[in-house]
Design an enzyme around this catalytic site. Structure first.
Site, mmCIF file in Angstrom:
data_model
loop_
_atom_site.group_PDB
_atom_site.id
_atom_site.type_symbol
_atom_site.label_atom_id
_atom_site.label_comp_id
_atom_site.label_asym_id
_atom_site.label_seq_id
_atom_site.Cartn_x
_atom_site.Cartn_y
_atom_site.Cartn_z
ATOM 1 C CG ASP A 342 -47.182 100.118 -72.871
ATOM 2 O OD1 ASP A 342 -45.721 100.053 -73.050
ATOM 3 O OD2 ASP A 342 -47.568 99.769 -71.952
ATOM 4 C CD GLU A 378 -44.859 97.578 -76.242
ATOM 5 O OE1 GLU A 378 -43.190 98.497 -76.121
ATOM 6 O OE2 GLU A 378 -45.288 98.470 -75.586
#
Length: 737
Positions: A342, A378
């Site tokens: 993330d 990401e």
């Protein structure tokens, strides 16, 4: 109680069958007490007197799995200097393998008194916070083997443990929303029939339900609020939280592996749940605030490139060790097959700028364990210069945000999109080819947990997040969505048909694109969040999947209040729509999605490991190029054709006889050839089958048809024949090898 010196490594609580070794790092502490917690609320404190390189440790004979514990740190409390030690706060072990309980958000878990941020709060936090748990590391993995699917054979399915299982009609109540639910045969059967090879789980590291959300009657549903980087989230366990969650998670991984499905974890190593300078003191802040967090020039405050209040200090050797130890633990002890990072750009911020050669990537590159699993970034954060799509090191794959944006723009009719669409369809060579990466560096997706679901993408122009309690200000406002003529649910038959066609267009495009496809859970049967594009706080039917009923009876599972829907009640879905009709549409879309996934899996021309050459390939004995682009009139595209603002239609020839990469044993790979006809325009367009690229073709996919096209039932065409594609539709023609 006997207290032996113990060892400084490994960190955390390590049970060896006769007792437990405890080791914790803190450079800031004057002294540290290990507190063994008892069920009557009392505790036994043991000072950790042995110290090696700022790691304090002790071995306690007879301390068994299930024992709850925490640390109390005695040291300086001077927030203006970044020092926040306070022995009144029971702290979680950063290396805890399991965590019990939850935070009840009284004032005691904060280092200051409410309304007085400069004060010191000496209320005991132990009755109000979570506890670390000693776990038994032993587990019978049997003959568990990692599936180890190559990227070109990978189909990723992004899912939430609770959202996927909470309303599944085949699951008993006690397994809904749990790791055991993931391992249930009904869930695994759905994934295998769909053709999924990797299950990418949204955060399962122990996370915290934010104080603000709890006060508002909401919850941190997504889980991007980690406090325990080694511990499976205890609320997803059906067996208990005194270490049982570890065994249950391992059992789920073992069951998924037996079905040939890899497990990828969405991990959040960029920040913790302790928030900004006004956040709670749960672990890292009280252990050694300056060693764990990036502080500003005024060390009272935290540098925040994540939008969550803090960022971990990626140039700290102890933070880097924590992350690498955590990654190795999940691979070696929990048998997971990869990670999706993330806000991965934050991990690259060794100092301020994003540096792809930062220490973290160096460590991953050379690590013999972590470097061998799937690593997905990401590739952005909210800091300056944080959008880094295409800029990660060669070992990494990336969520390709540019793929998502371009494909959405094409199908909603944006001008001057066709040229970039061609690049995204063929693996995004403009992003990945120059640094030695290949099409498989691109994880292609149209939707994910963050944003509209696929059904909402074609049903809403605007976000509808009022239930989040933030005045609809949260969530992305520019969604590249199109409601097809009406906002939200509608009974208009033309709009409904267009929406289902658009969903088929997106699914087909995703499965026909070079790269690694990712499906967001429930999109295969068109789930809705009623226009909420930021359901991070909706632990209810807004975010839980409503599974289509396979036989027409109402089995939609527990209602939002935890009860069961009455069988005799009027059957309506989450949007107030008749469920029988919604289920029929969902089953149809599910069958289409399955057929597209398996078309991709059956034909290597859709999952090449190398970029197209745009010319004949030597050694293949085929004079045709490996790829050609044609106008709807069957003429080869010119540079002028690509630049036309109104151009929204194209044909693509994929030559199955010109695949340049060899098979696993060096053999030549040959496949059928395909012709993709894409009409993203609003009006019907007549396409001409190009000459000199095959005599006989058969339509195998047509998104204008209710169920695509049944195998072997498609229209047969010859070179030069014409095929009319209705507005906003896609067709695939096959020429046997």
């Amino acid at each position: 109680m006997q207290v032996w010196p113990g060892t400084a490594y490994p960190l955390g609580a390590t049970y060896d069958g006769a007792g437990t070794n405890f080791a914790v790092f803190s450079e800031a502490a004057d002294r540290i007490e290990l507190c063994l917690l008892h069920d009557d609320g009392s505790e036994t404190a043991v000072e950790l007197r042995e110290t090696d390189a700022f790691v304090r440790h002790a071995y306690l004979p007879g301390v068994m799995p299930g024992q709850r514990y925490g640390f109390r740190v005695h040291g300086p409390y001077a927030p203006e200097r970044g020092q926040r030690c306070n022995s009144a706060k029971l702290l979680l072990d950063p290396y805890a393998r399991a965590i019990a309980g939850a935070v009840d958000w009284g004032e005691a878990v904060y280092g200051y008194h409410f309304g007085k941020p400069d004060s010191r709060n000496d209320l005991d936090s132990a009755p109000h916070t979570m506890a670390s748990v000693v776990v038994n590391p032993y587990f019978d993995w049997g003959d568990d083997r990692r599936p180890r699917h190559d990227y070109h054979r990978t189909v990723i399915y992004e899912a939430h443990v609770k959202g996927l299982t909470m309303r599944h009609p085949a699951l008993p109540d006690e397994l809904r929303g749990t790791y055991a639910g993931l391992a249930h045969p009904a869930v695994i059967e759905h994934l295998t029939e769909l053709g999924v090879t990797a299950l990418e789980l949204m955060p399962v590291h122990q996370f915290v339900n934010d104080h603000r959300l709890a006060d508002a009657g909401l919850a941190n549903y997504w889980g991007y609020n980690t406090i325990g980087f080694f511990a499976p989230h205890n609320a997803y366990a059906s067996w208990g939280d005194r270490g049982q969650q570890v065994l249950e998670f391992k059992s789920a991984v073992r069951a998924l592996h037996q079905a040939g499905i890899e497990v990828i974890l969405d991990v959040v190593y960029n920040h913790t749940a302790e928030g900004n300078h006004l956040g709670p003191t749960l672990s890292f802040r009280g252990l050694d605030n300056p060693s764990y967090y990036r502080l500003t020039d005024n060390p009272r405050y935290y540098m925040d490139t994540t939008g969550t209040g803090n960022s971990l200090l990626m140039r700290s050797p102890h933070v880097l060790q924590l992350i690498m130890d955590s990654l190795r633990y999940w691979v070696t002890e929990m048998h997971v097959d990869g990670f999706r990072f993330d806000l991965a750009a934050t991990l690259a911020r060794q100092f301020h700028e994003v540096d792809r050669l930062s220490s973290f990537f160096d460590l991953v590159q050379q690590d013999p364990v972590v470097s061998q699993v799937k690593l997905i970034a990401e590739p952005w954060d909210v800091g300056e210069g944080g959008y880094q799509v295409g800029n990660f090191p060669p070992l990494w794959t990336e969520w390709n945000g540019k793929y998502r944006d371009t494909v959405r723009d094409l199908w909603r009719g944006e001008p001057r999109t066709l040229a970039e669409f061609a690049s995204r369809l063929t693996g995004s060579s403009d992003l990945y080819q120059d640094d030695g990466r290949r099409p498989l560096a691109s994880v292609n997706f149209v939707t994910c947990h963050d944003g509209f679901t696929l059904r909402d993408l074609v049903s809403y122009n605007d976000k509808h997040n009022d239930e989040n309690g933030e005045g609809n200000r949260d969530g992305e406002s520019h969604n590249r969505s199109w409601n097809c003529g009406a906002e939200g649910e509608t009974d208009d038959e033309d709009i409904r048909r267009l929406r289902t066609r658009q969903m088929r267009n997106f699914i087909a495009t995703l499965m026909l694109s070079q790269g690694v496809p990712m499906i967001s859970h429930g999109d295969e049967f068109g789930r809705t969040q009623r226009g909420n594009n930021n359901a991070y706080c909706q632990d209810n039917e807004i975010a839980w999947l409503r599974w289509p009923d396979p036989d027409g009876s109402d089995q939609s599972g527990p209602a939002a209040d935890g009860g069961r829907e009455e069988p005799g009640a009027e059957a309506t879905d989450d949007g107030g729509e008749d469920t029988s009709r919604a289920d029929a549409e969902a089953r149809s879309l599910l069958e289409f999605t399955r057929s597209m996934v398996w078309l991709r899996r059956d034909h290597p021309v859709f999952r090449r490991r190398r970029f197209f050459h745009g010319r004949p390939v030597e050694g293949t004995h085929d004079e045709l190029s490996d790829i050609n682009w044609f106008t709807p009139e069957g003429e080869e595209m010119t540079s002028q054709d690509w630049q036309l603002a109104h151009a929204k239609a194209v044909s693509v020839f994929l030559n199955g006889s010109a695949i340049s990469e060899p098979g696993p044993r060096g053999e030549r790979i040959a496949d059928d050839s395909f012709l993709l006809m894409v009409n993203a325009a609003a009006e019907d367009i007549e396409f001409v089958v190009p000459v000199n690229h095959g005599r006989q073709w058969q339509v195998v996919v047509d998104t204008s048809e209710e169920d695509g096209v049944e195998p072997g039932q498609g229209v047969k065409l010859a070179a030069g024949d014409r095929l009319t594609l209705i507005g906003r539709s896609l067709a695939v023609l096959r020429r046997p090898a």
